[in-house]
Design an enzyme around this catalytic site. Structure first.
Site, PDB file in Angstrom:
ATOM      1  N   HIS A 108      43.451  45.049  37.047  1.00 39.95           N
ATOM      2  CA  HIS A 108      43.975  45.763  38.168  1.00 39.95           C
ATOM      3  C   HIS A 108      44.649  46.814  38.766  1.00 39.95           C
ATOM      4  CE1 HIS A 108      39.440  43.906  38.782  1.00 39.95           C
ATOM      5  NE2 HIS A 108      39.428  45.067  39.031  1.00 39.95           N
ATOM      6  N   LYS A 139      27.093  42.174  43.059  1.00 42.94           N
ATOM      7  CA  LYS A 139      26.731  41.255  42.628  1.00 42.94           C
ATOM      8  C   LYS A 139      27.659  39.740  43.043  1.00 42.94           C
ATOM      9  CE  LYS A 139      28.383  43.240  38.468  1.00 42.94           C
ATOM     10  NZ  LYS A 139      29.737  42.937  37.475  1.00 42.94           N
ATOM     11  N   ARG A 146      39.241  52.356  32.243  1.00 42.87           N
ATOM     12  CA  ARG A 146      39.329  51.472  30.939  1.00 42.87           C
ATOM     13  C   ARG A 146      38.533  52.433  29.460  1.00 42.87           C
ATOM     14  NH1 ARG A 146      36.048  46.447  33.186  1.00 42.87           N
ATOM     15  NH2 ARG A 146      34.746  48.055  34.128  1.00 42.87           N
ATOM     16  N   SER A 152      36.916  41.809  35.493  1.00 46.81           N
ATOM     17  CA  SER A 152      36.351  40.910  36.277  1.00 46.81           C
ATOM     18  C   SER A 152      35.851  40.463  36.140  1.00 46.81           C
ATOM     19  CB  SER A 152      36.329  40.654  37.867  1.00 46.81           C
ATOM     20  OG  SER A 152      37.365  41.637  38.079  1.00 46.81           O
TER      21      SER A 152
END
Ligand code: PNS
Length: 159
Positions: A17, A41, A90, A127
């Site tokens: 990030h 989530k 990514r 993460s």
């Protein structure tokens, strides 16, 4: 003056990030990193904790500020007078969902989304994986900034 909105869950912020945020800081006049208050989530960190971590990790970049939003991203972008949304990519696995979101956001408000390719060394970083590795006792010191690693380790040891 071009203002870029960098939204995300940031639960927690990773070196990937920060790589994207740094690139934006060098490209745009104003960068607003926006923490989503209600990620899909259950988060490890509250939005206030995620904001505080991002503030601590980005304070050296003068044109970067941290905010938070709930509801539609495009509404927040309009309210904050943002010109573009920036997302990190990514790998091709990110592409489908990110492309779909960018087109939905374009449909909703006309806003442009720009994609920044992350550094190859962060291609595998997320993460969720950082939290999983920390929970299982693995080293995360190369994956997140030191203050984030300390916060995760404290959270994991209290669970
Ligand atoms: O870090 P993430 O999980 O990739 O961030 C996803 C985020 C917060 C950018 C995305 O879930 C989002 O934009 N949420 C706001 C809700 C919204 O606007 N939905 C419709 C647009 S597709």
């Amino acid at each position: 003056m071009v203002a870029a909105l960098v939204p995300g869950s940031f639960d927690p912020p990773t070196n990937g990030h920060l790589d994207v945020i740094e690139r934006c800081a060098n490209l745009f006049d104003r960068v607003l990193v926006a923490v989503v208050r209600n990620p899909t989530k259950a988060p490890m960190f509250t939005s206030e904790e995620r904001i505080a971590m991002l503030e601590a990790c980005t304070h050296e970049w003068r044109n970067v500020e941290i905010g938070a939003f709930s509801g539609l991203l495009v509404d927040y972008a309009e309210q904050e007078d943002m010109d573009v949304i920036v997302k990190g990519l990514r790998a091709m696995t990110d592409f489908d969902y990110e492309f779909q979101m960018s087109q939905m956001n374009r449909h909703l408000s006309g806003i442009v989304t720009l994609f920044v390719a992350t550094k190859a060394e962060y291609g595998y970083l997320s993460s969720s994986l950082v939290k999983q590795v920390a929970g299982l006792g693995g080293a995360i010191d190369k994956l997140v900034p030191p203050l984030v690693a300390a916060a995760i380790e404290e959270r994991v040891s209290n669970d």
